[in-house]
Design a protein around this motif. Structure first.
Motif, PDB file in Angstrom:
ATOM      1  N   VAL A 274      37.741  31.058  -4.735  1.00 39.29           N
ATOM      2  CA  VAL A 274      37.103  32.271  -5.263  1.00 39.29           C
ATOM      3  C   VAL A 274      38.135  33.383  -5.399  1.00 39.29           C
TER       4      VAL A 274
ATOM      5  N   GLN B  31      39.882  32.864  -8.668  1.00 39.41           N
ATOM      6  CA  GLN B  31      38.967  33.170  -9.772  1.00 39.41           C
ATOM      7  C   GLN B  31      38.809  34.674  -9.970  1.00 39.41           C
ATOM      8  N   GLU B  32      38.686  35.412  -8.888  1.00 40.17           N
ATOM      9  CA  GLU B  32      38.576  36.874  -8.980  1.00 40.17           C
ATOM     10  C   GLU B  32      39.888  37.491  -9.455  1.00 40.17           C
TER      11      GLU B  32
END
Length: 122
Positions: free
Chosen positions: A9, A12-13
């Protein structure tokens, strides 16, 4: 641990941060706008790149070190955005969105770093 860095994550961020910098680049105006955008983009691109490189080195000290570098690069993006807003080269609303995204990316890299370090010490 994630199967690949693209599953993280935090990565992805960080990519979302790069997309937002690219999207807002045309809104930066005034003297030195092109240089400022270039610096913001380089700092933003450094965030997912460092997460990926650290992941590629395997779990442990190196991964944690690269996650700290990624978090620092996200802080650099935030600083550039705040300076752009303070100097009138970027309006408040897009600056606030970009600052929020940079802070999310930084927080996730920092949290992942803590998790990696915890796992290493266990």
């Amino acid at each position: 641990m994630a199967a690949d860095f693209v599953d993280l994550v935090a990565w992805q961020e960080a990519v979302a941060l790069v997309r937002q910098v690219v999207r807002l680049a045309s809104q930066v105006r005034g003297a030195g706008a092109r240089d400022l955008v270039d610096q913001m983009l380089r700092a933003a691109e450094s965030v997912p790149a460092n997460i990926a490189e650290g992941y590629g080195r395997g779990p442990g000290r190196d991964f944690a070190r690269f996650l700290r570098i990624a978090a620092a690069s996200a802080a650099e993006v935030e600083s550039h955005v705040r300076v752009a807003e303070a100097s009138g080269r970027l309006s408040a609303e897009p600056a606030q969105r970009l600052v929020a995204q940079a802070r999310r990316a930084r927080a996730l890299a920092t949290a992942l770093c803590g998790s990696v370090e915890l796992r290493r010490s266990a």
